[in-house]
Design an enzyme around this catalytic site. Structure first.
Site, PDB file in Angstrom:
ATOM      1  N   ASP A 297      25.344  44.147  42.082  1.00 57.01           N
ATOM      2  CA  ASP A 297      25.992  44.637  43.295  1.00 57.01           C
ATOM      3  C   ASP A 297      25.260  45.838  43.900  1.00 57.01           C
ATOM      4  OD1 ASP A 297      27.832  42.744  42.684  1.00 57.01           O
ATOM      5  OD2 ASP A 297      29.549  44.097  42.551  1.00 57.01           O
TER       6      ASP A 297
ATOM      7  N   ASP B 160      31.863  33.469  42.941  1.00 58.56           N
ATOM      8  CA  ASP B 160      31.397  34.497  42.007  1.00 58.56           C
ATOM      9  C   ASP B 160      31.214  33.926  40.592  1.00 58.56           C
ATOM     10  OD1 ASP B 160      30.640  37.091  41.354  1.00 58.56           O
ATOM     11  OD2 ASP B 160      32.418  38.029  42.230  1.00 58.56           O
TER      12      ASP B 160
HETATM   13  C1  GLA Z   1      31.386  40.866  41.971  1.00 64.30           C
HETATM   14  C2  GLA Z   1      30.568  40.520  43.218  1.00 64.30           C
HETATM   15  C3  GLA Z   1      30.968  41.462  44.333  1.00 64.30           C
HETATM   16  C4  GLA Z   1      32.451  41.346  44.613  1.00 64.30           C
HETATM   17  C5  GLA Z   1      33.255  41.609  43.348  1.00 64.30           C
HETATM   18  C6  GLA Z   1      34.719  41.292  43.532  1.00 64.30           C
HETATM   19  O1  GLA Z   1      31.065  42.132  41.472  1.00 64.30           O
HETATM   20  O2  GLA Z   1      29.209  40.624  42.949  1.00 64.30           O
HETATM   21  O3  GLA Z   1      30.217  41.186  45.500  1.00 64.30           O
HETATM   22  O4  GLA Z   1      32.721  40.046  45.103  1.00 64.30           O
HETATM   23  O5  GLA Z   1      32.774  40.817  42.264  1.00 64.30           O
HETATM   24  O6  GLA Z   1      35.459  41.509  42.371  1.00 64.30           O
END
Ligand code: GLA
Length: 405
Positions: free
Chosen positions: A221, A166
């Site tokens: 997301d 990430d």
């Molecule tokens: C980000 C990523 C998500 C998830 C969260 C976890 O938002 O894009 O897919 O992994 O972090 O905290």
């Protein structure tokens, strides 16, 4: 004299034609993505399939949840349908120990990550984990910045087969450098580890990540809604619109990732989930289920385990499909498959049913071509057709076929 002029001209041309390197680029230290010696890891020749804990469980995870899911992956038939990786997302971490090694949260994972990985491997599945290129993960747990090689060695020792990496708390870090560093660290372990980049499309990874990882997020997301902006997350169709134009950049070993599936999480209807799943297959997207596999309804199971749609996603040619026409709420999508076949999706975004059609000429077939039409959601042959195919498509729904010459 003419000889001198010719020589001068040649010199001038050579000077002009010299490939320009920007002043601040040292040719001995090219950015990792431009390094001609760099190659990908040879993994994920078709889009990865599996399950990830985030969409359904977020930080409420434990070794019990993950074990139950692994069991359900087998008993439900998900594994047999092709789902392979069981990935723990954020929040599995404890603190770093006094030597800097990452540990698991001992309350949630009392037997440790290695035992969990073993459990998953015993069931014939593969194991994935999550970290972050910054000082902290998005959930505030320790990130891998400054510990890349140490963490990669730890993961390999645990039996990790997949790393999602990430991009929170990265400050002014350069994304190419940061992801290439972890790719090098993973490679140095000698273990096959699929590398999933998750910087949300913020530095256009489709332009540079093919030599670094196997999939890269292209969007913010996803959230379990049909459309719209919900905080920092986007509804399913908004994600589609961001990912669709990137079709030229996907291929075997390096995929656009429009985020994990929401199928079965309850925020959309089964008709909408069928659209979600079909669109992901058309886009050669990783199929990472994000629901509670141990408690899924037969309706959800029928969507996630539609093997004919999965076969489109996993087609060996690895070409991402795209939208070829749009009229009001109606869309026609095509994906070129092996053996001259095409997957065609008729997609209705509207609130009322509508009739949609596609002409063979839109698909680079001769109008007179006689094609077999196979309905992938009805699971039946519709017969041989020439010129065109049309269907009544439900509101927020799809019709999906494969055409075979
Ligand atoms: C980000 C990523 C998500 C998830 C969260 C976890 O938002 O894009 O897919 O992994 O972090 O905290």
């Amino acid at each position: 004299m003419p000889l001198l002029r010719a020589a001068l001209l040649t010199l001038l041309l050579a000077l002009i034609a010299r490939p320009a390197l920007a002043d601040d680029i040292d040719p001995n230290r090219l950015p990792p993505s431009l390094d001609p010696a760099r190659h990908a890891n040879g993994l994920a020749l078709t889009p990865p399939m599996g399950w990830n804990s985030w969409n359904r469980f977020a930080c409420n995870i434990s070794e019990q949840t993950i074990r139950d899911t692994a069991d359900a992956m087998v008993s439900s038939g998900m594994k047999a349908a092709g789902y392979q990786y069981v990935v723990i997302d954020d929040c599995w971490h404890g603190a770093r120990d006094d030597k800097g090694f990452i540990t698991a949260n001992a309350k949630a994972f009392p037997h440790g990550i290695k035992a969990l990985a073993d459990y998953i491997h015993t069931r014939g599945l593969k194991f994935g984990i999550y970290s972050d290129a910054g000082s902290k993960t998005c959930g505030g747990r320790p990130g891998s910045q400054g510990h890349e090689f140490q963490d990669a060695q730890t993961y390999a020792g645990w039996g990790v087969d997949y790393l999602k990496y990430d991009w929170c708390s990265t400050g002014s870090r350069d994304s190419q450098e940061a992801y290439a560093l972890m790719a090098d660290a993973l490679r140095a372990t000698g273990r096959d580890i699929v590398f999933s980049l998750c910087e949300w499309g913020s530095t256009r990874p489709w332009l540079w990540a093919a030599k670094i990882g196997n999939l890269w997020r292209t969007t913010p997301d996803i959230t379990d809604k049909w459309s719209g902006k919900h905080g920092y997350a986007l509804g399913m169709t908004d994600i589609v619109d961001l990912n669709e134009p990137l079709w030229p950049f996907a291929g075997p070993g390096h995929w656009n990732d429009p985020d994990m599936l929401e199928v079965g999480n309850g925020g959309m209807t089964d008709t909408e989930y069928r659209s979600h799943f079909s669109l992901w297959a058309m886009m050669a997207a990783p199929l990472i289920a994000g629901n509670d596999i141990a408690a899924m309804t037969p309706g959800t199971a029928a969507i996630l385990m539609n093997r004919e749609v999965i076969a489109v996603d996993q087609d060996a040619l690895g070409r991402q499909g795209r939208r070829i026409s749009r009229q009001g709420d109606g869309e026609v999508w095509v994906r070129t498959l092996t053996d001259g076949r095409r997957a065609v999706l008729l997609f209705n975004r509207g609130d009322a049913p509508m009739r949609l059609s596609v002409d063979w000429s839109q698909l680079d077939y001769k109008p007179a071509a006689v094609l077999s039409v196979r309905d992938l959601w009805g699971h039946r042959d519709l017969g041989k057709m020439s010129k065109s195919w049309s269907a009544q498509v439900p509101a927020h729904g799809v019709s999906m076929v494969v055409l075979t010459p």
